[in-house]
Design a protein around this motif. Structure first.
Motif, PDB file in Angstrom:
ATOM      1  N   PHE A 265       6.829  -0.598 -14.469  1.00 52.28           N
ATOM      2  CA  PHE A 265       7.707   0.532 -14.178  1.00 52.28           C
ATOM      3  C   PHE A 265       8.825   0.626 -15.214  1.00 52.28           C
ATOM      4  CE2 PHE A 265      11.124   2.916 -12.350  1.00 52.28           C
ATOM      5  CZ  PHE A 265      10.497   3.910 -11.614  1.00 52.28           C
ATOM      6  N   GLU A 266       9.398  -0.510 -15.584  1.00 49.13           N
ATOM      7  CA  GLU A 266      10.473  -0.477 -16.575  1.00 49.13           C
ATOM      8  C   GLU A 266       9.965   0.044 -17.918  1.00 49.13           C
ATOM      9  OE1 GLU A 266      13.832  -0.986 -16.251  1.00 49.13           O
ATOM     10  OE2 GLU A 266      13.205  -0.851 -14.144  1.00 49.13           O
ATOM     11  N   LEU A 267       8.737  -0.313 -18.286  1.00 51.31           N
ATOM     12  CA  LEU A 267       8.156   0.220 -19.523  1.00 51.31           C
ATOM     13  C   LEU A 267       7.932   1.727 -19.411  1.00 51.31           C
ATOM     14  CD1 LEU A 267       5.576  -2.608 -20.320  1.00 51.31           C
ATOM     15  CD2 LEU A 267       7.764  -2.181 -21.463  1.00 51.31           C
ATOM     16  N   ILE A 268       7.412   2.150 -18.271  1.00 45.89           N
ATOM     17  CA  ILE A 268       7.191   3.582 -18.037  1.00 45.89           C
ATOM     18  C   ILE A 268       8.505   4.334 -18.113  1.00 45.89           C
ATOM     19  CG2 ILE A 268       6.573   5.262 -16.248  1.00 45.89           C
ATOM     20  CD1 ILE A 268       4.489   3.177 -15.282  1.00 45.89           C
ATOM     21  N   TRP A 269       9.526   3.770 -17.517  1.00 48.96           N
ATOM     22  CA  TRP A 269      10.834   4.427 -17.449  1.00 48.96           C
ATOM     23  C   TRP A 269      11.399   4.717 -18.842  1.00 48.96           C
ATOM     24  CZ3 TRP A 269      13.648   6.595 -13.718  1.00 48.96           C
ATOM     25  CH2 TRP A 269      15.002   6.809 -13.951  1.00 48.96           C
ATOM     26  N   ARG A 270      11.057   3.878 -19.787  1.00 48.56           N
ATOM     27  CA  ARG A 270      11.616   4.013 -21.129  1.00 48.56           C
ATOM     28  C   ARG A 270      10.830   4.987 -22.017  1.00 48.56           C
ATOM     29  NH1 ARG A 270      13.547  -0.229 -18.889  1.00 48.56           N
ATOM     30  NH2 ARG A 270      15.381  -1.331 -19.643  1.00 48.56           N
ATOM     31  N   VAL A 271       9.737   5.517 -21.480  1.00 47.68           N
ATOM     32  CA  VAL A 271       8.956   6.510 -22.232  1.00 47.68           C
ATOM     33  C   VAL A 271       9.480   7.897 -21.882  1.00 47.68           C
ATOM     34  CG1 VAL A 271       6.675   7.495 -22.617  1.00 47.68           C
ATOM     35  CG2 VAL A 271       6.923   5.029 -22.265  1.00 47.68           C
ATOM     36  N   ASN A 272       9.942   8.596 -22.872  1.00 46.14           N
ATOM     37  CA  ASN A 272      10.517   9.928 -22.647  1.00 46.14           C
ATOM     38  C   ASN A 272       9.504  10.993 -23.062  1.00 46.14           C
ATOM     39  OD1 ASN A 272      12.236  12.058 -22.151  1.00 46.14           O
ATOM     40  ND2 ASN A 272      13.396  11.802 -24.050  1.00 46.14           N
ATOM     41  N   ILE A 273       8.900  11.635 -22.075  1.00 47.68           N
ATOM     42  CA  ILE A 273       7.931  12.701 -22.328  1.00 47.68           C
ATOM     43  C   ILE A 273       8.567  14.022 -21.893  1.00 47.68           C
ATOM     44  CG2 ILE A 273       5.630  13.596 -21.819  1.00 47.68           C
ATOM     45  CD1 ILE A 273       4.773  10.755 -21.120  1.00 47.68           C
ATOM     46  N   LYS A 274       8.712  14.932 -22.787  1.00 47.86           N
ATOM     47  CA  LYS A 274       9.361  16.203 -22.468  1.00 47.86           C
ATOM     48  C   LYS A 274       8.370  17.278 -22.041  1.00 47.86           C
ATOM     49  CE  LYS A 274      13.326  15.378 -25.511  1.00 47.86           C
ATOM     50  NZ  LYS A 274      14.147  15.886 -26.644  1.00 47.86           N
ATOM     51  N   ALA A 275       7.126  17.138 -22.459  1.00 49.31           N
ATOM     52  CA  ALA A 275       6.116  18.128 -22.091  1.00 49.31           C
ATOM     53  C   ALA A 275       5.798  18.043 -20.604  1.00 49.31           C
ATOM     54  CB  ALA A 275       4.854  17.918 -22.921  1.00 49.31           C
ATOM     55  N   SER A 276       5.223  19.108 -20.060  1.00 50.96           N
ATOM     56  CA  SER A 276       4.967  19.181 -18.618  1.00 50.96           C
ATOM     57  C   SER A 276       3.580  18.684 -18.218  1.00 50.96           C
ATOM     58  CB  SER A 276       5.129  20.620 -18.135  1.00 50.96           C
ATOM     59  OG  SER A 276       4.199  21.478 -18.780  1.00 50.96           O
ATOM     60  N   TRP A 277       2.720  18.325 -19.184  1.00 47.36           N
ATOM     61  CA  TRP A 277       1.348  17.957 -18.830  1.00 47.36           C
ATOM     62  C   TRP A 277       1.251  16.718 -17.925  1.00 47.36           C
ATOM     63  CZ3 TRP A 277      -0.156  13.170 -20.490  1.00 47.36           C
ATOM     64  CH2 TRP A 277       0.508  12.637 -21.602  1.00 47.36           C
ATOM     65  N   PRO A 278       2.164  15.721 -18.010  1.00 46.59           N
ATOM     66  CA  PRO A 278       2.042  14.613 -17.057  1.00 46.59           C
ATOM     67  C   PRO A 278       2.218  15.051 -15.605  1.00 46.59           C
ATOM     68  CG  PRO A 278       3.402  13.965 -18.923  1.00 46.59           C
ATOM     69  CD  PRO A 278       3.222  15.450 -19.007  1.00 46.59           C
ATOM     70  N   THR A 279       3.098  16.011 -15.381  1.00 46.31           N
ATOM     71  CA  THR A 279       3.296  16.520 -14.029  1.00 46.31           C
ATOM     72  C   THR A 279       2.064  17.281 -13.559  1.00 46.31           C
ATOM     73  OG1 THR A 279       5.665  16.698 -14.465  1.00 46.31           O
ATOM     74  CG2 THR A 279       4.817  17.912 -12.571  1.00 46.31           C
ATOM     75  N   TRP A 280       1.427  17.994 -14.475  1.00 46.33           N
ATOM     76  CA  TRP A 280       0.178  18.688 -14.161  1.00 46.33           C
ATOM     77  C   TRP A 280      -0.896  17.687 -13.755  1.00 46.33           C
ATOM     78  CZ3 TRP A 280      -4.395  18.521 -17.275  1.00 46.33           C
ATOM     79  CH2 TRP A 280      -5.401  19.401 -16.858  1.00 46.33           C
ATOM     80  N   LEU A 281      -1.019  16.599 -14.499  1.00 50.96           N
ATOM     81  CA  LEU A 281      -2.003  15.573 -14.168  1.00 50.96           C
ATOM     82  C   LEU A 281      -1.686  14.906 -12.830  1.00 50.96           C
ATOM     83  CD1 LEU A 281      -2.612  13.750 -17.590  1.00 50.96           C
ATOM     84  CD2 LEU A 281      -4.179  15.267 -16.373  1.00 50.96           C
ATOM     85  N   ALA A 282      -0.420  14.642 -12.592  1.00 48.98           N
ATOM     86  CA  ALA A 282      -0.021  13.980 -11.351  1.00 48.98           C
ATOM     87  C   ALA A 282      -0.405  14.790 -10.125  1.00 48.98           C
ATOM     88  CB  ALA A 282       1.488  13.722 -11.354  1.00 48.98           C
ATOM     89  N   GLY A 283      -0.494  16.092 -10.281  1.00 45.78           N
ATOM     90  CA  GLY A 283      -0.868  16.939  -9.161  1.00 45.78           C
ATOM     91  C   GLY A 283      -2.283  16.695  -8.667  1.00 45.78           C
ATOM     92  N   TYR A 284      -3.097  15.997  -9.455  1.00 44.89           N
ATOM     93  CA  TYR A 284      -4.476  15.693  -9.050  1.00 44.89           C
ATOM     94  C   TYR A 284      -4.630  14.290  -8.465  1.00 44.89           C
ATOM     95  CZ  TYR A 284      -5.567  19.783 -11.932  1.00 44.89           C
ATOM     96  OH  TYR A 284      -5.618  21.049 -12.470  1.00 44.89           O
ATOM     97  N   ALA A 285      -3.610  13.453  -8.596  1.00 43.61           N
ATOM     98  CA  ALA A 285      -3.749  12.036  -8.258  1.00 43.61           C
ATOM     99  C   ALA A 285      -4.108  11.829  -6.792  1.00 43.61           C
ATOM    100  CB  ALA A 285      -2.467  11.285  -8.608  1.00 43.61           C
ATOM    101  N   PHE A 286      -3.426  12.512  -5.891  1.00 48.21           N
ATOM    102  CA  PHE A 286      -3.665  12.322  -4.463  1.00 48.21           C
ATOM    103  C   PHE A 286      -5.074  12.772  -4.082  1.00 48.21           C
ATOM    104  CE2 PHE A 286      -2.613  13.659   0.081  1.00 48.21           C
ATOM    105  CZ  PHE A 286      -2.681  12.369   0.569  1.00 48.21           C
ATOM    106  N   GLY A 287      -5.499  13.902  -4.604  1.00 44.65           N
ATOM    107  CA  GLY A 287      -6.839  14.396  -4.321  1.00 44.65           C
ATOM    108  C   GLY A 287      -7.915  13.468  -4.850  1.00 44.65           C
ATOM    109  N   ILE A 288      -7.706  12.921  -6.050  1.00 44.94           N
ATOM    110  CA  ILE A 288      -8.667  11.976  -6.610  1.00 44.94           C
ATOM    111  C   ILE A 288      -8.773  10.752  -5.712  1.00 44.94           C
ATOM    112  CG2 ILE A 288      -9.048  10.374  -8.529  1.00 44.94           C
ATOM    113  CD1 ILE A 288      -7.833  12.576 -10.363  1.00 44.94           C
ATOM    114  N   TYR A 289      -7.643  10.253  -5.253  1.00 41.67           N
ATOM    115  CA  TYR A 289      -7.666   9.096  -4.351  1.00 41.67           C
ATOM    116  C   TYR A 289      -8.453   9.412  -3.083  1.00 41.67           C
ATOM    117  CZ  TYR A 289      -6.169   5.427  -1.199  1.00 41.67           C
ATOM    118  OH  TYR A 289      -6.163   4.386  -0.297  1.00 41.67           O
TER     119      TYR A 289
END
Length: 306
Positions: free
Chosen positions: A234-258
């Protein structure tokens, strides 16, 4: 917008981690090579769930938080219980019977559904964590409590704790093993979210290190290290600064995939047989679950369950 994102501890990289964690869980359930990565994927999934729940609570007015969130989880759980009941009635030689084992009321027809009742129940603790930890002294107390709760639960999961009057640790009925593993990580994510807001993270990281060290000394297994691994990742993830919106788009599928991946795994084994390469089965099941999630999200009425 930027100010509210900082206040809530929002990072696009956290969204990406949800999607990656969903893939790790599918990889584990397919029993692909190095399937134990699923421990870390589930740990990260749990940490992110409670971490984001703290943010949601603190952005809300606090009224009816648990009830509204529980209702949002209960409806998908009931829907997917019905779905998997039908699936297993068709494909299983021993169809699921709800009342033959009362513990199935906390799972449903498919074991992976244990996650929904678990979150539904323990979301009730999110407001308490947020309100209790309101100054540094209480953060230290919370870190100590995290250790005191996590070690016994971790030992129960490892089947090392002495038998208590209410349970035999060598015959844990499901979903108790999953709950023993998951609750410390869920609470770790909640406390970590408050720690990020207070800019006082080190006591929580230290607690994770102590928990993992104690558990590993008693049960030298990969599962014992998950709180510390989740903290570091989590600490490594926290330090990655992504400004684009595509990670949020991908996250929208995570629950359904599970939710869908056990069904798509069945499709993989049906099409390619039980002897199929497990790496291929994992990739196929993940890709098909992603595709079905994207399609079902466009179906009115069904999209609310994803």
């Amino acid at each position: 917008m930027a100010a509210s994102e900082v206040k809530a501890g929002y990072r696009r990289s956290v969204d990406l981690a949800r999607f990656v964690a969903a893939f790790g869980i599918v990889w584990d359930h397919a029993r692909a090579p190095y399937a134990d990565v699923g421990y870390t994927a589930l740990a990260l999934f749990l940490v992110l769930t409670s971490y984001l729940a703290i943010g949601s609570f603190e952005r809300s007015d606090g009224k009816r938080f648990w009830l509204s969130r529980a209702q949002r989880i209960a409806l998908p759980w009931l829907f997917w219980c019905a779905f998997y009941w039908v699936v297993y009635q068709v494909v299983s030689d021993e169809p699921f019977h709800l009342l033959t084992d009362p513990w199935t009321l906390l799972i449903g027809p498919s074991i992976h559904l244990w996650f929904l009742p678990f979150v539904m129940v323990f979301l009730v603790t999110i407001p308490w964590v947020s309100r209790f930890i309101d100054r540094p002294a209480r953060m230290y107390v919370a870190a100590v409590l995290l250790v005191l709760v996590s070690v016994p639960l971790g030992l129960l999961h490892a089947k090392l704790a002495p038998a208590a009057w209410f349970i035999n640790p060598y015959t844990f009925p499901q979903p108790l093993p999953q709950w023993f593993f998951s609750l410390p990580l869920f609470w770790f994510g909640a406390v970590l979210a408050v720690a990020k807001r207070m800019q006082l993270v080190w006591p929580v990281i230290a607690a994770a290190a102590v928990v993992s060290a104690v558990l590993y000394s008693q049960a030298p297994d990969f599962a014992s290290l998950q709180m510390l691994l989740a903290a570091v990742i989590f600490e490594l993830i926290w330090r990655v600064n992504i400004k684009a919106s595509w990670p949020t788009w991908l996250a929208g599928y995570a629950f359904g995939i599970y939710l869908l991946h056990p069904a798509t795994m069945l499709v993989a084994f049906k099409l390619f047989s039980e002897t199929v390469d497990r790496s291929f089965a994992a990739l196929f099941a993940f890709g098909l679950a992603w595709l079905l999630t994207a399609a079902l999200q466009r179906v009115p009425g069904v999209n609310r369950f994803l």
